[in-house]
Motif scaffolding. Structure first.
Motif, short mmCIF file in Angstrom:
data_model
loop_
_atom_site.label_atom_id
_atom_site.label_comp_id
_atom_site.label_asym_id
_atom_site.label_seq_id
_atom_site.Cartn_x
_atom_site.Cartn_y
_atom_site.Cartn_z
N UNK A 147 -1.41 0.12 15.97
CA UNK A 147 -1.56 -1.63 16.15
C UNK A 147 -2.15 -2.25 15.20
N UNK A 148 -2.59 -1.29 14.14
CA UNK A 148 -3.59 -2.09 13.13
C UNK A 148 -2.89 -1.52 11.83
N UNK A 149 -3.18 -2.45 10.56
CA UNK A 149 -2.91 -1.93 9.20
C UNK A 149 -3.83 -0.90 8.80
N UNK A 150 -3.58 -0.18 7.86
CA UNK A 150 -4.32 1.06 7.49
C UNK A 150 -4.85 0.76 6.24
N UNK A 151 -6.12 1.20 5.90
CA UNK A 151 -6.88 1.04 4.49
C UNK A 151 -7.40 2.47 4.53
N UNK A 152 -7.28 2.93 3.12
CA UNK A 152 -8.11 3.97 2.49
C UNK A 152 -9.18 3.63 1.31
N UNK A 153 -10.35 3.96 1.54
CA UNK A 153 -11.31 3.69 0.48
C UNK A 153 -11.88 4.67 -0.25
N UNK A 154 -11.77 4.56 -1.58
CA UNK A 154 -12.25 5.47 -2.66
C UNK A 154 -13.01 5.10 -3.65
N UNK A 155 -13.51 6.02 -4.46
CA UNK A 155 -14.07 5.92 -5.62
C UNK A 155 -13.69 6.88 -6.68
N UNK A 156 -13.75 6.36 -7.91
CA UNK A 156 -13.07 7.21 -8.83
C UNK A 156 -13.61 7.01 -10.41
N UNK A 157 -13.67 7.94 -11.33
CA UNK A 157 -13.95 7.61 -12.73
C UNK A 157 -12.66 7.96 -13.56
N UNK A 158 -11.33 8.24 -12.99
CA UNK A 158 -10.15 8.49 -13.33
C UNK A 158 -9.07 7.85 -12.69
N UNK A 159 -8.96 6.62 -12.41
CA UNK A 159 -8.08 5.86 -11.62
C UNK A 159 -6.76 6.44 -11.72
N UNK A 218 -22.15 4.35 -3.95
CA UNK A 218 -22.78 3.78 -2.91
C UNK A 218 -21.95 2.61 -2.48
N UNK A 219 -21.13 2.16 -3.40
CA UNK A 219 -20.26 0.97 -2.97
C UNK A 219 -19.18 1.51 -1.84
N UNK A 220 -18.56 2.75 -2.36
CA UNK A 220 -17.65 3.54 -1.66
C UNK A 220 -18.08 3.77 -0.08
N UNK A 221 -19.15 4.31 0.03
CA UNK A 221 -19.88 4.26 1.34
C UNK A 221 -20.28 3.15 2.11
N UNK A 222 -20.78 2.12 1.39
CA UNK A 222 -20.97 0.95 2.25
C UNK A 222 -19.62 0.18 2.46
N UNK A 223 -18.52 0.29 1.83
CA UNK A 223 -17.24 -0.29 2.22
C UNK A 223 -16.71 0.26 3.23
N UNK A 224 -16.81 1.62 3.40
CA UNK A 224 -16.17 2.32 4.59
C UNK A 224 -17.05 2.15 5.95
N UNK A 272 -16.74 9.15 8.27
CA UNK A 272 -17.59 8.52 7.61
C UNK A 272 -18.88 8.78 7.63
N UNK A 273 -19.59 9.12 6.45
CA UNK A 273 -21.17 9.75 6.48
C UNK A 273 -21.87 8.49 7.12
N UNK A 274 -22.92 8.92 7.95
CA UNK A 274 -23.73 7.80 8.62
C UNK A 274 -24.78 7.42 7.33
N UNK A 275 -25.15 8.40 6.37
CA UNK A 275 -26.09 7.99 5.45
C UNK A 275 -25.46 7.82 3.94
#
Length: 293
Positions: free
Chosen positions: A66-78, A112-118, A134-137
């Protein structure tokens, strides 16, 4: 979220194609967002922005969901990460990679940005999050850095939404300026509002369980998706919306609520009985006539 303020966003088309690779930035902020269609991934990997640490989003659709999908990640080697996702994840059509124009993002920043965005995407619940648990902390960052990163997040949210993916924006405004509309009949009791990209049916709305034969081919598939996604839940012989849900049009929203084909511009009415059409379409036409008189 802070109160929106006026801003100027610059979008650069390096290939000249408006639907191709796009680079967006607010000129007074440090964040730059690079949008890369999956079909242009090979060309996108040549961009120098991919040399930097950053956070990224993979956007796509679920044909059965019913909804579009998103995957959120972080990387130093895109480049390596996108190559991996190109082999292992089938749903995504577009990647958006966000970096610092001043090249000051560290591993601590992007984690931190990855976690907060999730967390925010999960809370808003506009997209299905493909990340799993998704981690709580978050990992620890000093308080000054956290304040800075929350400001960075606001810029990321604005840029990603401007590029067409409002993953951090609630589907319903429910502000003092918004008008609530009602759709009732046959035991249904829907409430909702008109928004920029469709019509939102509010959490707690009730839909009639029975579907008229004339509407079965269109209503039943919609309802099946909503039931599978948990947006609709059967409760005491009626379907109840468990969350705000964005439909592409008022008529689709009305059909799901009423269990039959429906013209949403007529079925949705405000508390005084004025239809959605009378408030949002007929009024504008009357104003145009007056202006041209």
């Amino acid at each position: 979220m802070t109160t929106p303020t006026a801003k100027t966003i610059q979008i650069y088309l390096p290939t000249g194609e408006p639907r191709g690779i796009r680079i967006a930035e607010i000129t007074t902020r440090i964040v730059q967002a690079v949008l890369i269609p999956r079909s242009d991934l090979a060309q996108g990997k040549l961009r120098k922005e991919l040399n930097l640490p950053g956070i990224y989003f993979l956007f796509g659709e679920d044909e059965e969901g019913a909804k579009p999908i998103v995957y959120i990640g972080q990387t130093e080697d895109a480049r390596k990460r996108f190559d991996s996702h190109n082999k292992t994840k089938t749903f995504w059509k577009t990647a958006v990679f966000c970096v610092s124009k001043t090249q000051n993002f560290t591993q601590a920043h992007i984690r931190y940005l990855e976690w907060y965005c999730m967390q925010r995407a999960k809370e808003v619940n506009r997209y299905s999050l493909d990340n799993g648990q998704v981690p709580d902390n978050s990992t620890y960052v000093p308080e000054p850095m956290e304040a800075e990163l929350l400001d960075v997040f606001e810029t990321v949210s604005t840029l990603v939404s401007t590029l067409g993916y409002p993953v951090f924006e609630p589907v319903a405004k429910q502000s003092s300026a918004s008008i609530t509309f009602y759709c009732r009949g046959g035991g249904s009791d829907g409430k909702g509002e008109l928004v920029e990209d469709g019509f939102v049916v509010h959490e707690g709305s009730k839909a009639r369980m029975e579907v008229a034969p004339s509407g079965a081919s269109s209503v039943n598939p919609q309802r099946e998706k909503l039931l599978t996604a948990g947006v609709l839940d059967e409760n005491n012989g009626e379907y109840v919306f468990t969350q705000d849900y964005l439909f592409t049009s008022p008529s689709t929203a009305a059909a799901v609520v009423l269990g039959r084909t429906a013209n949403g511009w007529v079925e949705w009415k405000d508390k005084d009985g004025s239809t959605l059409s009378e408030i949002h379409r007929d009024t504008n036409e009357a104003e145009d006539v007056a202006d041209n008189a």
